[in-house]
Write a protein that holds these residues in place. Structure first.
Motif, PDB file in Angstrom:
ATOM      1  N   ALA A 324       0.786  -1.260   0.001  1.00  0.00           N
ATOM      2  CA  ALA A 324      -0.300  -0.045   0.007  1.00  0.00           C
ATOM      3  C   ALA A 324       0.867   1.227  -0.002  1.00  0.00           C
ATOM      4  CB  ALA A 324      -1.040   0.000   1.147  1.00  0.00           C
ATOM      5  N   ALA A 325       0.869   2.078  -0.968  1.00  0.00           N
ATOM      6  CA  ALA A 325       1.394   3.383  -0.882  1.00  0.00           C
ATOM      7  C   ALA A 325       0.381   4.199  -1.876  1.00  0.00           C
ATOM      8  CB  ALA A 325       2.732   3.278  -1.437  1.00  0.00           C
ATOM      9  N   PRO A 326      -0.032   5.582  -1.564  1.00  0.00           N
ATOM     10  CA  PRO A 326      -0.843   6.092  -2.393  1.00  0.00           C
ATOM     11  C   PRO A 326      -0.062   6.781  -3.438  1.00  0.00           C
ATOM     12  CG  PRO A 326      -0.508   7.504  -0.328  1.00  0.00           C
ATOM     13  CD  PRO A 326       0.205   5.999  -0.096  1.00  0.00           C
ATOM     14  N   ASN A 327       1.192   7.201  -3.516  1.00  0.00           N
ATOM     15  CA  ASN A 327       1.870   7.383  -4.739  1.00  0.00           C
ATOM     16  C   ASN A 327       2.861   6.173  -5.401  1.00  0.00           C
ATOM     17  OD1 ASN A 327       1.101  10.380  -4.050  1.00  0.00           O
ATOM     18  ND2 ASN A 327       1.771   9.561  -2.060  1.00  0.00           N
ATOM     19  N   ARG A 328       2.545   5.852  -6.389  1.00  0.00           N
ATOM     20  CA  ARG A 328       3.496   5.055  -7.213  1.00  0.00           C
ATOM     21  C   ARG A 328       3.840   5.286  -8.521  1.00  0.00           C
ATOM     22  NH1 ARG A 328      -1.120   2.770  -5.174  1.00  0.00           N
ATOM     23  NH2 ARG A 328      -1.501   2.126  -7.391  1.00  0.00           N
ATOM     24  N   ARG A 329       4.707   4.976  -8.908  1.00  0.00           N
ATOM     25  CA  ARG A 329       5.236   5.460 -10.290  1.00  0.00           C
ATOM     26  C   ARG A 329       6.166   4.143 -10.746  1.00  0.00           C
ATOM     27  NH1 ARG A 329       6.836  10.760 -11.291  1.00  0.00           N
ATOM     28  NH2 ARG A 329       9.109  10.090 -11.366  1.00  0.00           N
ATOM     29  N   THR A 330       5.696   3.509 -12.099  1.00  0.00           N
ATOM     30  CA  THR A 330       6.432   2.195 -12.379  1.00  0.00           C
ATOM     31  C   THR A 330       6.649   2.544 -13.754  1.00  0.00           C
ATOM     32  OG1 THR A 330       4.703   1.065 -12.478  1.00  0.00           O
ATOM     33  CG2 THR A 330       5.757   0.406 -10.544  1.00  0.00           C
ATOM     34  N   SER A 331       8.061   2.011 -14.420  1.00  0.00           N
ATOM     35  CA  SER A 331       8.094   2.194 -15.569  1.00  0.00           C
ATOM     36  C   SER A 331       9.158   1.111 -16.341  1.00  0.00           C
ATOM     37  CB  SER A 331       8.916   3.604 -16.056  1.00  0.00           C
ATOM     38  OG  SER A 331      10.346   3.517 -15.469  1.00  0.00           O
ATOM     39  N   HIS A 332       9.106   0.790 -17.431  1.00  0.00           N
ATOM     40  CA  HIS A 332       9.835  -0.054 -18.398  1.00  0.00           C
ATOM     41  C   HIS A 332      10.536   0.559 -19.410  1.00  0.00           C
ATOM     42  CE1 HIS A 332       6.917  -2.706 -16.524  1.00  0.00           C
ATOM     43  NE2 HIS A 332       7.814  -3.550 -16.303  1.00  0.00           N
ATOM     44  N   ARG A 333      11.821   0.502 -19.468  1.00  0.00           N
ATOM     45  CA  ARG A 333      12.473   0.957 -20.762  1.00  0.00           C
ATOM     46  C   ARG A 333      13.487  -0.004 -21.419  1.00  0.00           C
ATOM     47  NH1 ARG A 333       9.027   4.024 -20.028  1.00  0.00           N
ATOM     48  NH2 ARG A 333       8.932   6.011 -19.422  1.00  0.00           N
ATOM     49  N   ALA A 334      13.589  -0.037 -22.813  1.00  0.00           N
ATOM     50  CA  ALA A 334      14.138  -1.290 -23.354  1.00  0.00           C
ATOM     51  C   ALA A 334      15.294  -0.769 -24.121  1.00  0.00           C
ATOM     52  CB  ALA A 334      13.359  -2.055 -24.090  1.00  0.00           C
ATOM     53  N   ALA A 335      16.327  -1.530 -24.353  1.00  0.00           N
ATOM     54  CA  ALA A 335      17.422  -1.196 -25.135  1.00  0.00           C
ATOM     55  C   ALA A 335      17.375  -2.513 -26.374  1.00  0.00           C
ATOM     56  CB  ALA A 335      18.750  -1.370 -24.551  1.00  0.00           C
ATOM     57  N   ALA A 336      17.046  -2.261 -27.483  1.00  0.00           N
ATOM     58  CA  ALA A 336      16.956  -2.777 -28.724  1.00  0.00           C
ATOM     59  C   ALA A 336      18.408  -3.399 -29.302  1.00  0.00           C
ATOM     60  CB  ALA A 336      16.318  -2.512 -29.744  1.00  0.00           C
ATOM     61  N   LEU A 337      18.965  -4.564 -28.952  1.00  0.00           N
ATOM     62  CA  LEU A 337      20.499  -4.956 -29.195  1.00  0.00           C
ATOM     63  C   LEU A 337      20.467  -5.978 -30.221  1.00  0.00           C
ATOM     64  CD1 LEU A 337      21.485  -4.939 -25.411  1.00  0.00           C
ATOM     65  CD2 LEU A 337      21.569  -3.018 -27.097  1.00  0.00           C
TER      66      LEU A 337
END
Ligand code: MOS
Length: 692
Positions: A324-337
């Motif tokens: 539980a946390a009211p403030n959440r930010r998640t992300s994915h970034r990728a390198a195409a190799l």
């Protein structure tokens, strides 16, 4: 609400019904399937990571006694569909990663095929390659979605403001390396191409999935592709979809005048061609009140994908629902190799994605002066933070507390590096585990009363997990008869359509279809059916999956000993406590849990595929150098589960169990290693040099 089965066969400790056939060596695996007049295929692989083939000299290979033909992009049959780049095998002169299939030798024996493949001389126009993952590359991109269809990013509340306002903050980066699946049975395929179409005896997690993919690639009606896989020696996700070798075998079978083509990948080829767990770089940020209440959760993951075909591991997804946390930010970034194509490995997303956050919880507990179990208890969400849905069953705290009781957690010294025995620093650690209930729509089961028994037919597979046994138990309960009255048939596209064994969704999906078919059978034919009566049904939709948050949970405990002088690390004790719904067979379930935990131990201590940036290949591509936990590494591993039935998951009341055992195990080991030594390891694997 799902109507639960309540009869007796489920929950009994039935021995594996396929056990005798396996231990006596009579269970036919794909490569062993008897065929007339077989030929043998050995692939030719590229020796550059990027560029074009300018010439191929096959004369020396063709001169090897027993060689029938050498297939390359110059003479290979054309495929009907090349939209999936992984399957566009031998269709062009382009090389996209080192070790890619660029040819195949077909011969009378496996040995002559292999020898001849080494004699195929290939010239290249080599282009520079780019294989180095880092979080500060300027060409990281935002994929449209990540594996399993999850949104790439998720943003709730105001993470930055919450972090700025927090009494206690944590901001650390954790990494997990490339890891390779190594099921005991390698990837093997026997392909036969004749007037009937294409027949494949394939080591796969899904016969219908392979049929669909290969029908598309070869331009055949699906009915003209038959795939059989009655017994499979493990997969872990690497056999969850057909890889390029199945296409290669199919192509080869088109040029052998109907003779079967046998292909068994070598262990080294499996380090290139059947997917791998992408390396991850995880920035984890927590903000908390002084009492440990989380106000902010941030997780930004960078992973590697292949230029040839995208696969983006959903490693930030579990952070969206865990606490539980009211403030959440998640992300994915990728390198195409310019690398081989990543894919599924036991608990994609959750497995690597719970490592950073669960080590970070240990660090936060120390920063707050709290026991790590108490920190987790204080951050239990009432509803699923991501969807807002009520939990069907969320018993993480029960798992942690039951585990603490069994493991002897109460005696633990809160300070690190205080216990030393005979030169070994001793510590204990804990981490949470989770895995979602996944359901795949579309499976169909058919039941027929034949010679006094119920034939239950569904194209499911048993990859070693216990499907033969558990599905028979489910069928017996649903029909209200002894298990001995069930004759199960699985592992063949001649049987009704079944979804793949993946995402721990096999038993939920197939079991629901079997129960539906059993109910239809009883409705139509009653309790004393006539010989030859039959019924079939598709898995019904379960509206509860939209209304409830359906997840399994667990608590992983580990004891670690680190030698004070050498840094040698040993794990004498592990305990997992799991909340997974109803257990259909305690014997096979325990095997899944301790197998997953052992694989987690292996991840913690050993597994790491090392890529040489100069050449773009994995250098430690065999068991001599890619280390997997051996018997000597495994101490006392115990798995237990809470007595429960999920009222919303499926008619059995179960949730999947194949993957949760690996989730959190490596974090528990890393946390215990910190407790033993005072040294925080944030990069897997946890090796001796970290402590010196
Ligand atoms: Mo599993 S990685 O979903 O086969």
């Amino acid at each position: 609400m799902t109507e639960l089965l309540t009869t007796h066969a489920m929950g009994t400790d039935l021995e594996r019904l396929d056990g005798r056939a396996k231990v006596t060596g009579t269970a036919p695996y794909a490569f062993e399937h008897p065929v007339d007049n077989p030929t043998y295929l050995h692939p030719v692989q590229s020796t550059i990571a990027r560029g074009r083939i300018t010439a191929v000299d096959t004369s020396a290979a063709e001169a090897v006694p027993g060689v029938l033909t050498v297939v390359t992009h110059l003479n290979a049959p054309r495929l009907a569909d090349t939209s999936d780049a992984e399957y566009a095998v031998l269709q062009s002169d382009e090389v996209s990663f080192r070790g890619q299939f660029i040819g195949a030798v077909i011969a009378e024996t496996a040995e002559s095929a292999r020898h001849a493949a080494s004699l195929v001389h290939v010239s290249y126009d080599e282009a520079p390659h780019d294989v180095k993952l880092s979080a500060d590359r300027d060409d990281l991109y935002t994929p449209e979605q990540v594996n399993a269809g999850f949104p790439t990013d998720s943003d709730t509340g105001d993470l930055d403001a919450a972090l700025a306002a927090a009494s206690i903050t944590l901001d650390q980066t954790y990494t997990t390396p490339t890891e390779h699946n190594n099921p005991m049975e390698p990837h093997t395929t026997v392909a036969i191409w004749n007037d009937d179409g294409l027949t494949l005896y394939d080591s796969t997690q899904g016969v219908h999935a392979v049929r669909k993919a290969m029908a598309t690639v070869f331009g055949l009606e699906p009915e003209r592709v038959r795939v059989a896989a009655p017994y499979v020696g493990g997969g872990f996700g690497s056999k969850g979809l057909a890889h390029a070798h199945v296409v290669l075998a199919g192509l080869a079978a088109q040029v052998t005048d109907g003779r079967p083509v046998k292909l068994a990948l070598t262990r080294q080829q499996m380090f290139v061609m059947v997917g791998y767990r992408t390396p991850t770089i995880q920035r984890v940020r927590y903000g908390a009140e002084a009492d440990g209440t989380l106000t902010a959760i941030g997780m930004d993951v960078v992973v590697q994908s292949a230029k040839l075909k995208e696969f983006v591991e959903q490693a930030a997804v579990p952070a969206r629902m865990m606490y539980a946390a009211p403030n959440r930010r998640t992300s994915h970034r990728a390198a195409a190799l310019d690398v081989a194509i990543p894919s599924w490995m036991r608990a994609p997303g959750e497995c690597p994605g719970m490592f950073g956050p669960e080590v970070a919880m240990d660090e936060l507990a120390i920063a707050c002066g709290l026991d790590p179990i108490e920190l987790r208890v204080r951050n239990e969400p009432e509803n699923d933070p991501e969807t807002g849905n009520p939990w069907s069953v969320r018993r993480l705290v029960d798992c942690l507390q039951e585990g603490a009781r069994r493991f002897g957690w109460a005696d633990r010294d809160p300070e690190p590096r205080v216990r030393q025995e005979d030169g070994w620093l001793v510590g204990t650690g804990v981490a949470s585990s989770t895995y979602p209930l996944n359901v795949m729509p579309g499976s169909v089961a058919a039941i027929a009363f034949e010679r006094g028994r119920y034939a239950v037919r569904i194209g499911a597979v048993d990859i070693g997990t216990g499907t033969w046994t558990a599905l028979s138990q489910i069928a017996a309960d649903a029909l209200g008869c002894p298990v001995g009255s069930i004759r199960l048939e699985i592992g063949d596209t001649d049987l009704p359509m079944a979804t793949v064994e993946g995402g721990s969704a096999g038993i939920t999906s197939w079991g629901s279809a079997v129960v539906a078919a059993a109910r239809a059978f009883r409705d139509e034919h009653g309790a004393e059916p006539a010989e030859g009566t039959q019924a079939q049904a598709e898995m019904p939709e379960n509206p509860d999956t939209e209304k409830f948050a359906l997840h399994s949970f667990g608590a992983q405990f580990a004891e670690v000993r680190v030698h004070a002088d050498t840094g040698e690390i040993r794990v004498p004790r592990m305990l997992g406590v799991f909340s997974v719904g109803r257990i259909i067979n305690p014997r096979t379930a325990r095997s899944q849990f301790i197998g997953g935990m052992t694989m987690g131990l292996s991840m913690a201590l050993h597994e790491q595929s090392v890529l040489d940036p100069r050449f773009g290949h994995i250098v430690n591509h065999d068991f001599a150098e890619y280390h997997i936990a051996a018997n000597a590494d495994v101490g006392d591993i115990e798995a237990v589960w809470l007595d429960e039935q999920d009222p919303h998951s499926n008619p059995m009341g179960s949730r999947g169990i194949g993957e949760i055992g690996i989730v959190g195990a490596a974090a528990a080991v890393a946390n215990a290693a910190y407790h033993a030594t005072g040294v925080r390891v944030r990069d897997l694997p946890v090796t001796a040099d970290r402590f010196l």
